[in-house]
Scaffold this motif. Structure first.
Motif, PDB file in Angstrom:
ATOM      1  N   VAL A  50       0.845  -1.204   0.000  1.00 43.28           N
ATOM      2  CA  VAL A  50       0.000   0.000   0.000  1.00 43.28           C
ATOM      3  C   VAL A  50       0.875   1.246   0.000  1.00 43.28           C
ATOM      4  O   VAL A  50       0.644   2.182  -0.780  1.00 43.28           O
ATOM      5  N   ILE A  51       1.884   1.288   0.854  1.00 42.93           N
ATOM      6  CA  ILE A  51       2.754   2.462   0.934  1.00 42.93           C
ATOM      7  C   ILE A  51       3.505   2.655  -0.382  1.00 42.93           C
ATOM      8  O   ILE A  51       3.645   3.784  -0.873  1.00 42.93           O
ATOM      9  N   SER A  52       3.955   1.578  -0.987  1.00 40.28           N
ATOM     10  CA  SER A  52       4.640   1.656  -2.282  1.00 40.28           C
ATOM     11  C   SER A  52       3.701   2.213  -3.351  1.00 40.28           C
ATOM     12  O   SER A  52       4.086   3.086  -4.142  1.00 40.28           O
ATOM     13  N   PHE A  53       2.460   1.727  -3.383  1.00 45.88           N
ATOM     14  CA  PHE A  53       1.480   2.224  -4.352  1.00 45.88           C
ATOM     15  C   PHE A  53       1.189   3.699  -4.105  1.00 45.88           C
ATOM     16  O   PHE A  53       1.168   4.504  -5.054  1.00 45.88           O
ATOM     17  N   LEU A  54       0.962   4.073  -2.842  1.00 46.18           N
ATOM     18  CA  LEU A  54       0.708   5.480  -2.500  1.00 46.18           C
ATOM     19  C   LEU A  54       1.846   6.364  -3.002  1.00 46.18           C
ATOM     20  O   LEU A  54       1.609   7.416  -3.613  1.00 46.18           O
ATOM     21  N   THR A  55       3.077   5.950  -2.721  1.00 43.34           N
ATOM     22  CA  THR A  55       4.250   6.745  -3.048  1.00 43.34           C
ATOM     23  C   THR A  55       4.372   6.994  -4.547  1.00 43.34           C
ATOM     24  O   THR A  55       4.692   8.109  -4.972  1.00 43.34           O
ATOM     25  N   GLU A  56       4.106   5.981  -5.362  1.00 48.11           N
ATOM     26  CA  GLU A  56       4.306   6.135  -6.800  1.00 48.11           C
ATOM     27  C   GLU A  56       3.075   6.622  -7.555  1.00 48.11           C
ATOM     28  O   GLU A  56       3.209   7.399  -8.509  1.00 48.11           O
ATOM     29  N   TYR A  57       1.876   6.217  -7.141  1.00 50.48           N
ATOM     30  CA  TYR A  57       0.700   6.477  -7.971  1.00 50.48           C
ATOM     31  C   TYR A  57      -0.359   7.387  -7.347  1.00 50.48           C
ATOM     32  O   TYR A  57      -1.268   7.823  -8.048  1.00 50.48           O
ATOM     33  N   PHE A  58      -0.307   7.666  -6.065  1.00 46.39           N
ATOM     34  CA  PHE A  58      -1.377   8.423  -5.424  1.00 46.39           C
ATOM     35  C   PHE A  58      -0.887   9.754  -4.855  1.00 46.39           C
ATOM     36  O   PHE A  58      -1.450  10.804  -5.142  1.00 46.39           O
ATOM     37  N   LEU A  59       0.171   9.710  -4.049  1.00 38.95           N
ATOM     38  CA  LEU A  59       0.667  10.928  -3.395  1.00 38.95           C
ATOM     39  C   LEU A  59       1.175  11.999  -4.359  1.00 38.95           C
ATOM     40  O   LEU A  59       1.027  13.188  -4.065  1.00 38.95           O
ATOM     41  N   PRO A  60       1.761  11.647  -5.505  1.00 35.60           N
ATOM     42  CA  PRO A  60       2.222  12.704  -6.402  1.00 35.60           C
ATOM     43  C   PRO A  60       1.122  13.689  -6.820  1.00 35.60           C
ATOM     44  O   PRO A  60       1.408  14.857  -7.075  1.00 35.60           O
ATOM     45  N   ALA A  61      -0.125  13.245  -6.852  1.00 33.34           N
ATOM     46  CA  ALA A  61      -1.225  14.152  -7.192  1.00 33.34           C
ATOM     47  C   ALA A  61      -1.382  15.244  -6.130  1.00 33.34           C
ATOM     48  O   ALA A  61      -1.889  16.326  -6.425  1.00 33.34           O
ATOM     49  N   TYR A  62      -0.967  14.992  -4.913  1.00 32.75           N
ATOM     50  CA  TYR A  62      -0.922  16.018  -3.863  1.00 32.75           C
ATOM     51  C   TYR A  62       0.411  16.776  -3.916  1.00 32.75           C
ATOM     52  O   TYR A  62       0.455  17.997  -3.820  1.00 32.75           O
ATOM     53  N   GLN A  63       1.492  16.035  -3.990  1.00 29.39           N
ATOM     54  CA  GLN A  63       2.829  16.617  -3.877  1.00 29.39           C
ATOM     55  C   GLN A  63       3.147  17.604  -4.990  1.00 29.39           C
ATOM     56  O   GLN A  63       3.862  18.579  -4.779  1.00 29.39           O
ATOM     57  N   LEU A  64       2.636  17.371  -6.180  1.00 23.72           N
ATOM     58  CA  LEU A  64       2.935  18.228  -7.329  1.00 23.72           C
ATOM     59  C   LEU A  64       1.862  19.281  -7.598  1.00 23.72           C
ATOM     60  O   LEU A  64       2.081  20.195  -8.396  1.00 23.72           O
ATOM     61  N   HIS A  65       0.726  19.169  -6.960  1.00 27.37           N
ATOM     62  CA  HIS A  65      -0.412  20.040  -7.245  1.00 27.37           C
ATOM     63  C   HIS A  65      -0.103  21.484  -6.854  1.00 27.37           C
ATOM     64  O   HIS A  65       0.238  21.764  -5.710  1.00 27.37           O
ATOM     65  N   PRO A  66      -0.206  22.419  -7.795  1.00 30.27           N
ATOM     66  CA  PRO A  66       0.143  23.811  -7.485  1.00 30.27           C
ATOM     67  C   PRO A  66      -0.790  24.488  -6.480  1.00 30.27           C
ATOM     68  O   PRO A  66      -0.410  25.496  -5.885  1.00 30.27           O
ATOM     69  N   LYS A  67      -1.970  23.963  -6.242  1.00 25.79           N
ATOM     70  CA  LYS A  67      -2.904  24.568  -5.294  1.00 25.79           C
ATOM     71  C   LYS A  67      -2.758  24.015  -3.876  1.00 25.79           C
ATOM     72  O   LYS A  67      -3.369  24.529  -2.949  1.00 25.79           O
ATOM     73  N   VAL A  68      -1.958  22.985  -3.699  1.00 31.10           N
ATOM     74  CA  VAL A  68      -1.741  22.423  -2.365  1.00 31.10           C
ATOM     75  C   VAL A  68      -0.667  23.254  -1.668  1.00 31.10           C
ATOM     76  O   VAL A  68       0.475  23.313  -2.118  1.00 31.10           O
ATOM     77  N   ARG A  69      -1.062  23.920  -0.573  1.00 27.77           N
ATOM     78  CA  ARG A  69      -0.117  24.773   0.169  1.00 27.77           C
ATOM     79  C   ARG A  69       0.807  23.943   1.050  1.00 27.77           C
ATOM     80  O   ARG A  69       1.978  24.237   1.187  1.00 27.77           O
ATOM     81  N   ASN A  70       0.253  22.937   1.698  1.00 23.73           N
ATOM     82  CA  ASN A  70       1.015  22.041   2.568  1.00 23.73           C
ATOM     83  C   ASN A  70       0.395  20.656   2.452  1.00 23.73           C
ATOM     84  O   ASN A  70      -0.811  20.534   2.281  1.00 23.73           O
TER      85      ASN A  70
END
Length: 168
Positions: A50-70
């Protein structure tokens, strides 16, 4: 798959929104919108998947999103349930939750496409996505507002400490 996951996450978060969260900001104290998605990931081999999947396929949508402040991914350290995982994203406005990520996410996911059946890594990917789906299927979404004048960010108070001084 990426668009499905992003759309699924946005629909889930927005589905729990309440009217007070949508109130327009005025000239008063700055506020932020905080979206919290929580779920449980049991310990064992499935947790690593699960953590591996989150890291590669799910979290980047938060980490790279220009509207996410933190953004933070929180894992249990102390408390009632060691399986708890929380994804905490902070935005300037409620509308930012629904905003498209755009180019940063498009570029990342173009380089991290899910393997197709018959390609190398397909079996591992399927195992990970199934583990993720089992864990995430019972997730909870909450949306909060926070007055930034009461916040401490990176050790710095954003407003004053305590109540406003009494006026004479």
């Amino acid at each position: 798959m990426r668009k499905f996951l992003h759309a699924f996450g946005v629909v889930a978060v927005v589905g729990f929104a309440t009217a007070p969260a949508a109130v327009a900001q005025d000239a008063g104290p700055p506020t932020r919108i905080v979206a919290v998605t929580s779920f449980q990931v049991s310990f064992g081999p499935e947790r690593a998947d699960v953590i591996s999947f989150l890291t590669e396929y799910f979290l980047p949508a938060y980490q790279l999103h220009p509207k996410v402040r933190n953004f933070r991914m929180l894992t249990h350290n102390w408390g009632s349930n060691g399986a708890d995982v929380a994804l905490v994203a902070e935005y300037d406005t409620f509308a930012d939750i629904e905003a498209e990520c755009g180019q940063p996410c498009d570029d990342y996911f173009a380089q991290h496409e899910a393997p197709e059946e018959g390609e190398a890594g397909y079996g591992d990917y399927q195992r990970k996505v199934q583990a993720f789906n089992r864990a995430y299927s019972n997730h909870r979404d909450e949306i909060y507002t926070t007055n930034m004048n009461r916040a401490v960010v990176e050790g710095q108070m954003q407003g004053r400490v305590g109540p406003a001084p009494a006026e004479d």
